[in-house]
Design a protein around this motif. Sequence first.
Motif, PDB file in Angstrom:
ATOM      1  N   SER A  94       0.836  -1.213   0.000  1.00 47.17           N
ATOM      2  CA  SER A  94       0.000   0.000   0.000  1.00 47.17           C
ATOM      3  C   SER A  94       0.867   1.258   0.000  1.00 47.17           C
ATOM      4  O   SER A  94       0.614   2.228   0.724  1.00 47.17           O
ATOM      5  N   THR A 113       2.477   4.749  -1.479  1.00 45.99           N
ATOM      6  CA  THR A 113       1.815   5.868  -2.171  1.00 45.99           C
ATOM      7  C   THR A 113       2.408   6.161  -3.535  1.00 45.99           C
ATOM      8  O   THR A 113       1.724   6.632  -4.436  1.00 45.99           O
ATOM      9  N   GLU A 114       3.694   5.835  -3.711  1.00 47.12           N
ATOM     10  CA  GLU A 114       4.332   6.126  -4.994  1.00 47.12           C
ATOM     11  C   GLU A 114       3.868   5.122  -6.047  1.00 47.12           C
ATOM     12  O   GLU A 114       3.753   3.922  -5.792  1.00 47.12           O
ATOM     13  N   THR A 115       3.600   5.570  -7.276  1.00 50.12           N
ATOM     14  CA  THR A 115       3.123   4.704  -8.351  1.00 50.12           C
ATOM     15  C   THR A 115       4.281   3.962  -9.006  1.00 50.12           C
ATOM     16  O   THR A 115       5.441   4.340  -8.871  1.00 50.12           O
TER      17      THR A 115
END
Length: 922
Positions: A874, A876-878
């Motif tokens: 999980s 946050t960075e794609t």
Amino acid sequence: MSKLAAVRERLQALHAQTAQTPLFNPVFQMGLDLSRDLESGKAGLDSFDAMVAELECESLQSRAARLHHLLSPVTRIENQTAFRTLVENTAQDFSAFRARWEQPLLHSVFTGHPTFLLSRAQSDAVADAASDGSIASENVCAISGARDALTLTSEHEDVLFAMRQAGEARDTLVGIILDVAAQKWPDRWQEVRPLPYRLASWVGYDMDGRTDIGWSTSLAFRLEEKAARLAAYATHLPEVHPVHSQLIAAAAHSREMAAHFIDISDSPADVSAAANQLTADHPSKLLTLSPIIDALEGEARAADAPQAKALLTLAAAMRADGLGMGWIHFRVNASQLHNAIRRRIDPDNTLDLSSKTALIRLRALLATVNPLHSNFAALAIENTTALRQFLVMSQILRHVDADAPIRMLIAECEDSQTVLAALYFAKLFGVADKIDISPLFETESALEHGGRFLDALLAEPTYQSYARVRGRVSIQTGFSDAGRFVGQIPAALAIERLHGRLARAMAANDLSSLAALIFNTHGESMGRGAHPASMTDRLTWPMSPWARQRFARAGIVTEHEVSFQGGDGYLFFRTPELALATLTRIAETELGIKIGVDDPFYARTDLSLDFYRGIRRVQREHLHSRTYARAITAFGLGLLNETGSRKSRRQSDLAADREMSLRQIRAIPHNAILQQLGYPVNVIAGAGTAAGEDVEGIADLLKASQRGGALMRLLRASNALASIKSVAAYGELFNSAYWASRPYRGTEQHLEGPCLILAEHLTSDDRTGVFRRLASRLRVDAVRLHRLLALVPDEAPTLDREETRRSLGILHAIRLALMQHMFLRAVQIPAFSRSNDISRDDVLEMIFTLRIEEALAQLRRAYPVSAPSIDDFSVTETTDYPDDGAQGYAAIQANFIDPIAQANALCLRISTAIANLFGAHG
């Protein structure tokens, strides 16, 4: 029409093509047809599963029908009536009646060879069907679930069950003997001490070829057997009977003692504690049944007839079995004895133990030996296998059962010095008066020189004195290794001559007053020495009327002993009906053997001896042929299921598989591989060639001979299941040209890549040529065999012969398709992985030699599906990686690894079905 019915019809049509094209192989073509269906998606592995299940059912029905046929009639009432008739026919003279029924008709040894092919549920289903004759019942086939875990403990549980059934069947027969005696001699019948059968086992005591049986294992097993037998004895008495409570208390004490030795540690404290418990005096410690037997027989004299019969039947069981389910056989290898005796006569390890010098030193030792007292501490610290066995025997005789003698079998025994070494240790540990030392004759050398061996041994004064104390001379003959190294037919004839030499040696050395105890160790399969035609052939094949006559002429009583091996042999005793039928058929055979009839097989030695030598020569050529060895080991042991707790082969690496020697695998797996390839070479090969130019003369001799008739029945039974085309088909799996040509003309373009990889990989593989050469040699011999078979009428043609052969052909074809599926899947697995320390070529070679579980373990390690997925995080960075082009490990598992595993599981089920159609494993 079902898929299987269509395949059966297609295979029959393909067989017809061999008339136009002799080199055409219908089995391989059927395999290719099935492979094309599988690889094109026209059929899936589930449809193959359904066909295999149907063939499994058919094979189990075949197994049950064969067992029913061998033992018919099977109902209890029919066999009780048949046995009563046999007994009544012997009830003419009281002394002769006693002499007949107080001497065992047969000793039955329940051995633990690795032949536990069927699960317990399958064994029950086959036995139940054979017991009531409902062979077509769906109950035979409604068996599912995994095969049982095979451990020494599970084998011991199975042997206790079989021996319990055999003992109860014997009790029934003892009751009939007493009934007949009471009717004929109402005033003297209680003098009869019936002992129609002797039971024994070596499960848990056989150290030949294995190192996983510790001294505590053997001791715990013997105590468990004692507890079980005492409890069984007690069930035959009312609870208020004083002996009942004595037996129950003794059983409880034995069970408690056994618990001390199960999984005992090697620590001195634990060994001391267990030993002190066992050796201590205890009111429930029972070491002999003699007082109880005397008490029961005394009580019988004052009882009414039914009660007296029950008491005497129980006393007879006690007299037969002692404080166990039967007698026990320890077994060691000659080399283990040699290692032990060197301490005493050759500490520098420079002496040839077969030399005259060794013999002189052994004689000196035997002349001066003084018995030594030993305890459990001495046993625990002893690291020499042979000495441990003698120390265990000493403890059993002193603290478990003081009455029942123990057999000491010596495998690969080729000179008299080995027996004298065993005798020395028996004297050293004070057990010589209670053990029967029995050399095993099974190697080519032992059979060839066995006569001189026996002449030398029986001439030794020390051995003569020992034998007179024991009242018998004991030997063992082995059909498994003998059948592998000299062929099953030459082995049987060589063993027969060895029997004759024993009779002559006993007579020459004034030992005719002793019994000859001959343990003819054979298995259930025709490849291991048990004749498949009838119970009569099964008993007279290893111990022929001619051999029995040699002993009778010398006035020597014979004690004939045979084995019922592992899961195959125990089927004969799986139900009360089968156990009683087995013992009744044995009685009919043993009482019906006519030993005074001249047989031309022994008179016309100009023909029979040449015939024997010719078969042996061909068998020897196969054994020493690199072609034969390479073909038999081409798939390693991958064609076989695990069938026992003893390992089937010694460990070797991948490179060693290509040069694997036949001596690296044991006799039973060797024979089982022959079954799985489709041709029992060690039974059939050589008979046709040996008949030679005088095939008519050999045929006439075999037709006129009792022994020759049994030989021909063995050949026919084996030939009925044999298929050289099947042997040849397996070699084509390694044909580079086949794989290169398979996608030719665009018929299977989707397979072009993997087929070409296989073609390139197999360019230098030798297995296709090996199988072709072997098939050619077998074909030449088979053509000659068919000439011989045509000249000797078939006594009992098998109506379903062609149907069985067709089923075998289908099983081979399905397995060929599944093996091709594994090959094709294996070469499509990506060559690299994140765990790229594994060689793709290594994995492929594992697949080609059917070391599938090892290959799958490597692949699962290289392509784990339990690794974390990107979706499990999980953050946050794609991320754009992994991209869609990356193949997930789960896909590799589903598309390649799982199908290989499923195909392999089906192949092993096919192996079981093939063995069932042959009637046994190996």
